[in-house]
Design a protein around this motif. Structure first.
Motif, PDB file in Angstrom:
ATOM      1  N   TRP A  92      43.602 -50.104 -11.211  1.00 34.04           N
ATOM      2  CA  TRP A  92      42.887 -49.282 -10.094  1.00 34.04           C
ATOM      3  C   TRP A  92      43.469 -48.102  -9.680  1.00 34.04           C
ATOM      4  CZ3 TRP A  92      45.609 -54.287  -9.248  1.00 34.04           C
ATOM      5  CH2 TRP A  92      46.519 -54.307  -8.308  1.00 34.04           C
ATOM      6  N   GLY A  93      43.013 -47.402  -8.719  1.00 36.92           N
ATOM      7  CA  GLY A  93      43.485 -46.182  -8.710  1.00 36.92           C
ATOM      8  C   GLY A  93      42.575 -45.016  -9.207  1.00 36.92           C
ATOM      9  N   ASP A  94      43.165 -43.878  -9.280  1.00 39.98           N
ATOM     10  CA  ASP A  94      42.367 -42.711  -9.813  1.00 39.98           C
ATOM     11  C   ASP A  94      42.347 -42.801 -11.394  1.00 39.98           C
ATOM     12  OD1 ASP A  94      45.403 -42.256  -9.476  1.00 39.98           O
ATOM     13  OD2 ASP A  94      44.897 -40.555 -10.387  1.00 39.98           O
ATOM     14  N   GLN A  95      43.119 -43.458 -11.994  1.00 44.60           N
ATOM     15  CA  GLN A  95      43.300 -43.611 -13.477  1.00 44.60           C
ATOM     16  C   GLN A  95      42.578 -45.078 -14.041  1.00 44.60           C
ATOM     17  OE1 GLN A  95      44.628 -41.230 -15.503  1.00 44.60           O
ATOM     18  NE2 GLN A  95      44.246 -40.379 -13.674  1.00 44.60           N
ATOM     19  N   ALA A  96      41.740 -45.457 -13.160  1.00 43.88           N
ATOM     20  CA  ALA A  96      40.826 -46.870 -13.571  1.00 43.88           C
ATOM     21  C   ALA A  96      39.582 -46.551 -13.552  1.00 43.88           C
ATOM     22  CB  ALA A  96      41.224 -47.875 -12.453  1.00 43.88           C
ATOM     23  N   PHE A  97      38.863 -47.506 -14.198  1.00 42.39           N
ATOM     24  CA  PHE A  97      37.559 -47.466 -14.346  1.00 42.39           C
ATOM     25  C   PHE A  97      36.847 -47.188 -12.721  1.00 42.39           C
ATOM     26  CE2 PHE A  97      38.792 -51.667 -14.199  1.00 42.39           C
ATOM     27  CZ  PHE A  97      37.920 -52.414 -13.097  1.00 42.39           C
ATOM     28  N   ASN A  98      35.616 -46.646 -12.802  1.00 44.91           N
ATOM     29  CA  ASN A  98      35.196 -46.451 -11.659  1.00 44.91           C
ATOM     30  C   ASN A  98      34.254 -47.337 -11.040  1.00 44.91           C
ATOM     31  OD1 ASN A  98      32.500 -45.813 -12.399  1.00 44.91           O
ATOM     32  ND2 ASN A  98      32.861 -43.559 -12.938  1.00 44.91           N
ATOM     33  N   TRP A  99      33.521 -46.863  -9.805  1.00 42.70           N
ATOM     34  CA  TRP A  99      32.812 -48.079  -8.928  1.00 42.70           C
ATOM     35  C   TRP A  99      31.514 -48.435  -9.986  1.00 42.70           C
ATOM     36  CZ3 TRP A  99      34.636 -51.840  -6.025  1.00 42.70           C
ATOM     37  CH2 TRP A  99      35.662 -51.599  -5.539  1.00 42.70           C
ATOM     38  N   GLY A 100      31.348 -47.895 -11.061  1.00 38.35           N
ATOM     39  CA  GLY A 100      29.983 -48.056 -11.702  1.00 38.35           C
ATOM     40  C   GLY A 100      30.155 -48.863 -12.823  1.00 38.35           C
ATOM     41  N   ALA A 101      31.520 -49.016 -13.232  1.00 33.96           N
ATOM     42  CA  ALA A 101      31.570 -49.660 -14.458  1.00 33.96           C
ATOM     43  C   ALA A 101      31.565 -51.212 -14.345  1.00 33.96           C
ATOM     44  CB  ALA A 101      33.361 -49.666 -14.780  1.00 33.96           C
ATOM     45  N   GLY A 102      31.044 -51.840 -15.263  1.00 31.18           N
ATOM     46  CA  GLY A 102      30.579 -53.230 -15.212  1.00 31.18           C
ATOM     47  C   GLY A 102      31.676 -53.914 -14.712  1.00 31.18           C
ATOM     48  N   MET A 103      33.188 -53.775 -15.248  1.00 31.04           N
ATOM     49  CA  MET A 103      34.267 -54.248 -14.721  1.00 31.04           C
ATOM     50  C   MET A 103      34.466 -54.495 -13.333  1.00 31.04           C
ATOM     51  SD  MET A 103      36.122 -56.314 -16.385  1.00 31.04           S
ATOM     52  CE  MET A 103      36.500 -55.931 -18.141  1.00 31.04           C
ATOM     53  N   HIS A 104      33.773 -53.594 -12.359  1.00 32.23           N
ATOM     54  CA  HIS A 104      34.106 -53.464 -11.125  1.00 32.23           C
ATOM     55  C   HIS A 104      33.608 -54.969 -10.397  1.00 32.23           C
ATOM     56  CE1 HIS A 104      29.956 -52.466 -10.076  1.00 32.23           C
ATOM     57  NE2 HIS A 104      30.245 -52.972  -8.819  1.00 32.23           N
ATOM     58  N   ARG A 105      32.354 -55.638 -11.031  1.00 35.07           N
ATOM     59  CA  ARG A 105      32.128 -56.821 -10.584  1.00 35.07           C
ATOM     60  C   ARG A 105      32.937 -57.975 -10.585  1.00 35.07           C
ATOM     61  NH1 ARG A 105      27.382 -54.793 -13.102  1.00 35.07           N
ATOM     62  NH2 ARG A 105      27.910 -55.853 -14.882  1.00 35.07           N
ATOM     63  N   VAL A 106      33.038 -58.767  -9.705  1.00 35.79           N
ATOM     64  CA  VAL A 106      34.109 -59.890  -9.569  1.00 35.79           C
ATOM     65  C   VAL A 106      33.660 -60.883 -10.829  1.00 35.79           C
ATOM     66  CG1 VAL A 106      35.066 -61.582  -8.402  1.00 35.79           C
ATOM     67  CG2 VAL A 106      34.221 -59.701  -6.972  1.00 35.79           C
ATOM     68  N   GLN A 164      43.337 -41.575   0.319  1.00 35.24           N
ATOM     69  CA  GLN A 164      44.112 -42.173   1.161  1.00 35.24           C
ATOM     70  C   GLN A 164      45.066 -43.274   0.427  1.00 35.24           C
ATOM     71  OE1 GLN A 164      44.775 -41.686   4.454  1.00 35.24           O
ATOM     72  NE2 GLN A 164      46.487 -42.851   4.167  1.00 35.24           N
ATOM     73  N   TRP A 165      44.525 -43.836  -0.557  1.00 31.28           N
ATOM     74  CA  TRP A 165      45.432 -44.885  -1.304  1.00 31.28           C
ATOM     75  C   TRP A 165      46.440 -44.114  -2.185  1.00 31.28           C
ATOM     76  CZ3 TRP A 165      45.825 -44.985  -6.547  1.00 31.28           C
ATOM     77  CH2 TRP A 165      46.415 -45.819  -7.172  1.00 31.28           C
ATOM     78  N   GLN A 166      45.790 -42.800  -2.667  1.00 29.01           N
ATOM     79  CA  GLN A 166      46.887 -42.174  -3.526  1.00 29.01           C
ATOM     80  C   GLN A 166      48.094 -41.764  -2.482  1.00 29.01           C
ATOM     81  OE1 GLN A 166      44.008 -39.483  -4.999  1.00 29.01           O
ATOM     82  NE2 GLN A 166      44.699 -39.860  -7.162  1.00 29.01           N
ATOM     83  N   ARG A 167      47.917 -41.100  -1.344  1.00 26.34           N
ATOM     84  CA  ARG A 167      48.835 -40.888  -0.298  1.00 26.34           C
ATOM     85  C   ARG A 167      49.723 -41.992  -0.178  1.00 26.34           C
ATOM     86  NH1 ARG A 167      44.514 -37.642   1.551  1.00 26.34           N
ATOM     87  NH2 ARG A 167      44.125 -39.178   3.133  1.00 26.34           N
ATOM     88  N   ASP A 168      49.324 -43.325   0.095  1.00 28.69           N
ATOM     89  CA  ASP A 168      49.901 -44.441   0.639  1.00 28.69           C
ATOM     90  C   ASP A 168      50.901 -44.794  -0.505  1.00 28.69           C
ATOM     91  OD1 ASP A 168      48.491 -44.245   2.886  1.00 28.69           O
ATOM     92  OD2 ASP A 168      47.108 -45.933   2.382  1.00 28.69           O
ATOM     93  N   LEU A 169      50.223 -44.660  -1.752  1.00 32.16           N
ATOM     94  CA  LEU A 169      50.926 -45.192  -3.140  1.00 32.16           C
ATOM     95  C   LEU A 169      52.438 -44.193  -3.108  1.00 32.16           C
ATOM     96  CD1 LEU A 169      51.337 -46.919  -5.377  1.00 32.16           C
ATOM     97  CD2 LEU A 169      50.017 -45.117  -6.861  1.00 32.16           C
ATOM     98  N   ALA A 170      52.157 -42.716  -2.975  1.00 33.32           N
ATOM     99  CA  ALA A 170      53.143 -41.795  -3.159  1.00 33.32           C
ATOM    100  C   ALA A 170      54.203 -41.844  -1.938  1.00 33.32           C
ATOM    101  CB  ALA A 170      52.758 -40.492  -3.118  1.00 33.32           C
ATOM    102  N   ASP A 171      54.046 -42.649  -0.953  1.00 32.04           N
ATOM    103  CA  ASP A 171      54.682 -42.535   0.247  1.00 32.04           C
ATOM    104  C   ASP A 171      55.714 -43.941   0.158  1.00 32.04           C
ATOM    105  OD1 ASP A 171      53.854 -40.373   1.519  1.00 32.04           O
ATOM    106  OD2 ASP A 171      52.497 -41.438   2.972  1.00 32.04           O
ATOM    107  N   LYS A 172      55.111 -44.871  -0.886  1.00 36.51           N
ATOM    108  CA  LYS A 172      55.742 -46.243  -0.990  1.00 36.51           C
ATOM    109  C   LYS A 172      57.281 -46.260  -1.225  1.00 36.51           C
ATOM    110  CE  LYS A 172      53.382 -50.390  -2.083  1.00 36.51           C
ATOM    111  NZ  LYS A 172      52.960 -51.317  -3.435  1.00 36.51           N
TER     112      LYS A 172
END
Lengths: 522, 522
Positions: B420-434, B513-521
């Motif tokens: 997940w995150g910016d280096q992952a497949f996007n919300w259109g990829a088949g793999m986003h389905r559970v 927002q997720w990227q900022r949160d990750l950087a702040d971890k």
């Protein structure tokens, strides 16, 4: 028949008679109508058997003449008179007519309304004869009746009469007469080959379907060819592509259907025609909509791509391979678009859907029997364009024309394709090679009679056809010798760059000179 | 060994010791080298068995430590001390060392030159163990050794030690120890699964090949993966794609090889990388270079196109389907090119050559067993991202990282992909389905241990992974609700647009927002 319709028809008839009268008055000839109604030289009048409206009489076996091509009818009358077409009733009648009278009466009947179907109780869409008429019976190497007799079987030129709406009994009797050899007054004995491929039952079915077809008005949907037939059409020992019943009725099926239309009528297709710079369609080289073994069938090509091709020095996907057909066989350089359709265009996608669907079940990457054209034995004598020219006149000119210009229906649509000149495949198409053309001819030509030419004849014909002027090779960049060196290495099988009949083939200006010469022909 | 090389090495060692001395001097710790040479607390010095150069002793079964990751070595010493790794010789030695001493001695050995191969008489390119090491043994569902242990088997991070140049006898003994359960101090018991898939003969062969691999310098050609293996790799009852020996050595073969490279390292490929907007490669979803049944194998996909897809509401050729992978799974919108490669680009052509070649012999248009991911049974309980989070930490984080960010080798090249995150497949990829992710996970994960997770676990893991922020669906045109309605209709299997852990998934700004949160971890 309602009164208004009678009076309209009477008016139209009156006009035709008036015009005929005008045209014949100058040289004292009788009108076709008066000949038809009164006869001549003691011969009974035509109307006795063929009826006042010219539509014949089913019970008596008398054919409808209304709307039949005048030259075709005149030829039949001459043939009756000479005995070329044996008929004890028509022989004395035809003999009693002068050449002028024959022309007049033929012209008269040609002008009559052919009507819109004789057998009102027939259900033509469900007729078992339909598939043969509209799709052909390719198991027996037989093209559809409409492949020669035209859309809706309404006739093409003076050699292929209208069949639609003709009486079933008459059609049946004629097919049997072609079959037995009792009738043999066609060109090239094509009809004997066709009729000999038919059983008695098939003759009955085909005749019934043709009789039920409307002779005028819009061609009904059921009389148009299908993307695939409903009966098996594969030659023995070859792959059987899927039949119509397996074509799904969904968006993919719609794409296949569009692809089939493009494949059949490429040059006149609303979309694909933009990329065609001549009058050629895919089906010209790939018989039976790309289904026929030994006629470069699509089901044997599909599983061979991607493949590296020396032709363009790269790996070609099927999309690229199809683009190659547009570029060379369909001379895209002279098209509205000026180039082949893009690999991701709807035209290519639909063609691919059609090809893929035909190929269902074929093993990917494996060579299938029936692929391409079967390699032909070497000729006993070196092939000769001169011998080919004589053979061409005898076996090919009927459909492809004396000058190789085919038989046109409209500017972009041909019943039979041109073989050379500006409307033919160009110098980059595979068919320009003598060996390729010879293999194609021997396996597939003449239409309905494949295999009837000897190996030597096929080579000679191929030499004649491939030594004619045609559009430039799109890989030509200004220098003939360079193009020869880069792309025409097999000099033994290639007339590109050679001089034949005074034409330096492939040289700038040659095609234009040929066009001027053709226009100047008497 | 030439004198100049000795003196260079001596200089380097001196420098390392000097720096170590500096760093340790402040808190009075002993240097790693002195510990290695003199031992500590009565324990014998390391050099006794592991040699002055740290490269161990083949005859004695003592492994080379030179160049091995320091954290990996430290963990082994701790495990010897705790008994987690059972070894009667090392246990008392390790117990005698303090945590600081362990770190120091591990750091010392990590800094030693690993050399360039131990067994000089081996012919590694011809070794029967080679295929398992570089291509994997996928008949047994086993990936290549280098899939975890990295290029040239030189180690990845602190969990996957270098194997290249290690003594064959030691490697063999360890594989047998993993197999018997005598050794079990790895994460997730992956090595037990790997070793259990091996015969004694295979262990011997793999160990011999690894031992002969140079531990430093350029990775030899024979240690790079092939476009196909030389031994059968199909699971029972599934199609066997062609083996390497059938790959032709011509222009087409070159295209297949390029395609294989692209397939394996898409994001870092010189050509294809321009169209990849994340760190994903084709092989991430299509295991074993697209050859593995139930891992969306290419040989089962090839014969299914062209096909109509609701995803883009048109008939897709294979070229278009491949473009779809770039668009969604490889998030082309964020790539240098900003879009997927063109249908006729060399990248797509080469991928098609590779896919087509793998598919040789498959029946066109027919559904093959092993296609896609096998549909998974419904979970007994509704799937739970919370349970999935715990499972992720246990089963996935080892390779994919605690934060799902994978294991990077370079900016564009990953040993294990981000999920997940910016280096992952996007919300259109088949793999986003559970359901898709669950099916993939159950059939294929963890690497080397497919099938080890229960159905419920696979669903829970999929729910956790697919409910994380990732790049926008490229079909999003500004309105989340419209995108949901048009493209995310299966709400039961899709977190797009839902709010999880405070993130409105797919909403503009969420990923940032997720990227900022990750950087702040911390």
């Amino acid at each position: 028949m309602p009164a208004s319709s009678v009076s309209k028809r009477a008016l139209r008839r009156g006009l035709i008679l008036f015009l005929l009268g005008l045209s014949l008055a100058g040289h004292g000839a009788e009108s076709g109508e008066s000949l038809a109604r009164q006869g001549a030289g003691g011969a009974p009048p035509c109307v006795t058997c063929h009826g006042a409206d010219g539509r014949g009489n089913a019970a008596g076996g008398f054919p409808s003449l209304a709307g039949l091509d005048a030259d075709y009818q005149a030829k039949q009358l001459h043939d009756f008179a000479s005995g070329q077409r044996a008929n004890p009733i028509m022989a004395p009648i035809a003999k009693a007519l002068s050449d002028e009278q024959i022309q007049a009466v033929a012209t008269y009947y040609a002008g009559l309304d052919a009507g819109s179907g004789q057998d009102d109780d027939a259900k033509p869409g469900e007729s078992p004869g339909r598939d043969w008429v509209v799709n052909g019976h390719w198991q027996a190497n037989q093209p559809a009746c409409i492949a020669c007799h035209g859309d809706g079987a309404r006739g093409v030129g003076d050699q292929f009469p209208a069949l639609a709406g003709q009486h079933a009994g008459y059609l049946e009797a004629q097919l049997k007469a072609w079959q037995s050899g009792q009738r043999k007054n066609d060109a090239n004995a094509v009809m004997a080959a066709v009729a000999n491929a038919m059983t008695e039952q098939q003759i009955k079915e085909v005749a019934a379907y043709l009789a039920a077809l409307p002779a005028a008005g819009e061609v009904p949907e059921h009389a148009r060819p299908d993307p695939a037939p409903r009966i098996a059409d594969a030659l023995n020992d070859y792959f059987q592509p899927p039949l119509l019943e397996y074509l799904p009725d969904n968006e993919f099926g719609a794409s296949v259907r569009r692809g089939a239309d493009i494949f059949r009528h490429t040059s006149s297709d609303a979309e694909a025609g933009r990329y065609v710079g001549n009058s050629q369609s895919c089906v010209n080289c790939h018989m039976n909509n790309g289904r026929q073994a030994n006629a470069a069938p699509m089901w044997a090509a599909w599983g061979q791509y991607p493949a590296w091709r020396g032709k363009n020095h790269k790996v070609n996907t099927m999309a690229e391979r199809l683009r190659g057909c547009f570029t060379y066989s369909q001379n895209a350089q002279a098209s509205e678009a000026g180039q082949a359709p893009a690999a991701d265009s709807q035209v290519i996608v639909d063609l691919m859907s059609f090809l893929f669907w035909q190929s269902k079940g074929t093993p990917t990457g494996e060579v299938l029997p029936g692929r391409g054209y079967p390699e032909l034995d070497e000729p006993a004598q070196p092939f000769s364009p001169e011998r080919g020219a004589a053979l061409y006149a005898d076996h090919c000119a009927l459909c492809h024309g004396n000058d190789g210009q085919g038989t046109a229906l409209t500017k972009r649509r041909y019943q039979f394709p041109p073989l050379w000149g500006d409307q033919a495949f160009n110098w980059g198409a595979g068919m320009h090679r003598v060996n390729t053309a010879a293999a194609f001819i021997h396996a597939n030509m003449p239409l309905g009679k494949p295999g009837s030419l000897s190996v030597q004849q096929a080579w000679d014909l191929a030499a004649f056809i491939t030594s004619q002027p045609r559009p430039q090779d799109p890989r030509f960049k200004g220098d003939l010798e360079t193009t020869i060196k880069d792309f025409h290495g097999n000099r033994a099988m290639d007339y590109y760059g050679k001089t034949v009949n005074g034409y330096r083939l492939g040289a700038p200006g040659t095609l234009e000179q040929w066009q001027r010469d053709l226009a100047d022909k008497p």
